[in-house]
Design a protein around this motif. Structure first.
Motif, short mmCIF file in Angstrom:
data_model
loop_
_atom_site.label_atom_id
_atom_site.label_comp_id
_atom_site.label_asym_id
_atom_site.label_seq_id
_atom_site.Cartn_x
_atom_site.Cartn_y
_atom_site.Cartn_z
N ILE A 174 0.72 -1.32 0.05
CA ILE A 174 -0.08 0.17 0.15
C ILE A 174 0.89 0.94 0.06
O ILE A 174 1.49 1.46 1.09
CB ILE A 174 -0.98 0.02 1.36
N PRO A 175 0.81 2.05 -1.03
CA PRO A 175 1.75 3.26 -1.13
C PRO A 175 1.22 4.41 -0.01
O PRO A 175 0.10 4.20 0.24
CB PRO A 175 1.59 3.57 -2.53
N CYS A 176 1.99 5.04 0.50
CA CYS A 176 1.70 5.99 1.49
C CYS A 176 2.47 7.33 1.22
O CYS A 176 3.80 7.36 0.79
CB CYS A 176 1.99 5.54 2.89
N LEU A 177 2.05 8.49 1.59
CA LEU A 177 2.68 9.74 1.57
C LEU A 177 2.99 10.25 2.69
O LEU A 177 2.47 9.58 3.79
CB LEU A 177 1.64 10.75 0.96
N THR A 178 4.10 10.53 3.03
CA THR A 178 4.93 11.19 4.33
C THR A 178 4.78 12.47 4.19
O THR A 178 5.49 13.27 3.37
CB THR A 178 5.98 10.48 4.63
N GLY A 179 4.20 13.19 5.26
CA GLY A 179 4.24 14.47 5.47
C GLY A 179 5.37 15.13 5.81
O GLY A 179 6.33 14.43 6.55
N ASP A 180 5.61 16.52 5.62
CA ASP A 180 6.59 17.28 5.93
C ASP A 180 6.46 18.37 6.74
O ASP A 180 7.29 19.50 7.06
CB ASP A 180 7.65 17.78 4.58
N ASP A 186 -1.82 17.22 -2.32
CA ASP A 186 -1.67 17.45 -3.71
C ASP A 186 -0.19 17.68 -4.13
O ASP A 186 0.32 17.00 -5.04
CB ASP A 186 -2.54 18.53 -4.40
N ASP A 187 0.52 18.29 -3.20
CA ASP A 187 1.94 18.63 -3.32
C ASP A 187 2.78 17.31 -3.40
O ASP A 187 3.65 17.04 -4.33
CB ASP A 187 2.49 19.52 -2.74
N LEU A 188 2.35 16.57 -2.28
CA LEU A 188 3.13 15.27 -2.07
C LEU A 188 2.86 14.10 -3.45
O LEU A 188 3.83 13.59 -3.61
CB LEU A 188 2.74 14.72 -0.66
N LEU A 189 1.74 14.31 -3.73
CA LEU A 189 1.33 13.48 -4.81
C LEU A 189 2.10 13.81 -6.02
O LEU A 189 2.45 12.84 -7.00
CB LEU A 189 -0.36 13.42 -5.19
N ALA A 190 2.12 14.90 -6.48
CA ALA A 190 3.05 15.37 -7.69
C ALA A 190 4.61 15.32 -7.26
O ALA A 190 5.17 15.14 -8.30
CB ALA A 190 2.64 16.94 -7.48
N ALA A 191 5.04 15.10 -6.19
CA ALA A 191 6.45 14.98 -5.96
C ALA A 191 6.80 13.64 -5.93
O ALA A 191 8.04 13.20 -6.07
CB ALA A 191 6.80 15.88 -4.68
N ASP A 192 6.09 12.64 -5.45
CA ASP A 192 6.43 11.15 -5.39
C ASP A 192 6.53 10.47 -6.76
O ASP A 192 5.98 10.73 -7.69
CB ASP A 192 5.10 10.41 -4.65
N PRO A 193 7.76 9.61 -6.74
CA PRO A 193 8.00 9.25 -8.12
C PRO A 193 6.90 8.33 -8.98
O PRO A 193 7.23 8.47 -9.97
CB PRO A 193 9.34 8.45 -7.76
N ARG A 194 6.19 7.88 -8.15
CA ARG A 194 5.27 6.84 -8.65
C ARG A 194 3.80 7.58 -8.83
O ARG A 194 3.34 7.55 -10.10
CB ARG A 194 4.98 5.61 -7.89
N THR A 195 3.35 8.00 -7.69
CA THR A 195 2.13 8.76 -7.87
C THR A 195 2.09 10.06 -8.73
O THR A 195 0.98 10.06 -9.31
CB THR A 195 1.70 8.93 -6.32
#
Length: 354
Positions: A174-180, A186-195
């Motif tokens: 299950i892919p996860c985004l990790t907050g900063d 939306d920014d994290l989705l755009a930055a992740d190599p896969r998503t």
């Protein structure tokens, strides 16, 4: 992450091709085999006690209900509910009678690719999930398996074989985004190599959270269902097929009458335990409409993917032909098409999966 082969690229170049493009050679191969065997529906006889052999419109609960005492011990407990009125009260009464407590997973009895699957940890979410389905739809409500890891194991056994074999193991992450603490979802989705390559898969499910800023270190799972087309990451686990795992799965599958070909989806405690054939529970069992999903590992080449598909569908035709000689019949073509259309109609009515 459980074991499996590492990926160099986030996706393979064919991983998200349109279905018509990827599957056209497979359909052509199926037609060629149909001509050879003089029956385009021959694979439906591979599992003759399942509707269409599990190609389409089969009941998930009916397959699980076929399990004998050995197989039943390995299947996560479940109940069946037809949506109507007082769904929540009827569901709670049935769950209580079965000794199943929340959290549970609600899913349509007829469907595929994780469509309509809902995780319901609370009474309120269970009520919402039940209400989101049309009336008159049969649902399976299953105890949530607590183990984190999920896999799909493809199993094949010819009727004259003393033991079946596992031809594919796929780990489902299950892919996860990790907050900063600064970036939006939306920014994290755009930055992740896969998503960032397939945002259309994740954005609809996250529509209400796209502007949310996750705290530093906070993780957001992007999908619940272990389905590739819904956003899970698949990895080839063939290296973990052991004699112990094969024997354990074979004992279970031989306790389901006339099951010869399909995929077992399960959750497990650890790779070490799985290799030993221990500490796993079955979510569902799929017939000839399933595929060896290791082909969606980003490290799989297109040639390897088609070789796996051709091998498995070739086996489905061979087993179907063997079963026909044993007296079983395949599904008639036009009846099968009618069932396929019915499944498509039902799936269009289901809510968005979790």
């Amino acid at each position: 992450m459980p074991g499996g082969r590492d990926k160099g690229e986030p996706v393979s170049f064919f991983e998200f091709w349109p279905g018509w493009l990827f599957y056209t050679p497979i359909v052509a191969y199926w037609i060629a085999l149909g001509i050879r065997y003089r029956d385009f529906g021959m694979p439906t006889a591979a599992n003759p006690k399942i509707t269409t052999g599990g190609l389409c419109c089969e009941s998930k609960s009916a397959i699980l209900d076929m399990a004998g005492p050995v197989a039943r011990q390995a299947i996560a407990p479940y109940i069946v509910l037809d949506t109507d009125t007082d769904d929540l009260a009827r569901a709670e009464a049935a769950l209580d009678a079965a000794g199943i407590s929340l959290p549970v997973v609600v899913k349509p009895d007829i469907g595929c690719n994780g469509t309509g699957v809902k995780l319901t940890p609370t009474r309120e979410s269970l009520a919402d999930a039940l209400a989101s389905f049309p009336r008159g739809v049969r649902l399976v409500i299953q105890r949530l398996i607590p183990w984190e890891h999920e896999a799909g194991l493809f199993y094949i056994r010819h009727a004259d074989e003393a033991q079946g074999r596992i031809t594919s193991v796929t780990y489902k992450d299950i892919p996860c985004l990790t907050g900063d603490g600064r970036s939006t979802v939306d920014d994290l989705l755009a930055a992740d190599p896969r998503t960032r390559l397939v945002p259309h898969i994740y954005r609809p499910r996250l529509a209400g959270r796209l502007d949310e800023v996750l705290a530093a270190g906070e993780q957001l799972p992007l999908v619940f269902t272990g389905n590739h087309c819904k956003g899970s990451v698949f990895r080839n686990g063939a290296a973990d097929i052991t004699p112990e795992l094969t024997a354990a799965v074979d004992r279970i599958m031989r306790d389901i009458p006339e099951f010869h070909f399909g995929r077992v989806d399960l959750k497990f405690r650890s790779v070490e335990a799985l290799r030993q054939g221990k500490d796993f529970e079955i979510i569902e069992i799929n017939g000839v409409g399933s595929e060896a999903t290791h082909i969606w590992d980003a490290g799989t080449t297109l040639r390897e993917a088609y070789a796996a598909q051709f091998h498995h569908y070739g086996e489905a035709f061979r087993i179907g032909a063997e079963n026909r000689r044993r007296g079983w019949k395949s599904t008639r073509l036009f009846y099968g098409i009618r069932l396929w259309r019915e499944q498509r109609r039902l799936m269009r009515s289901y809510p968005l999966n979790d």
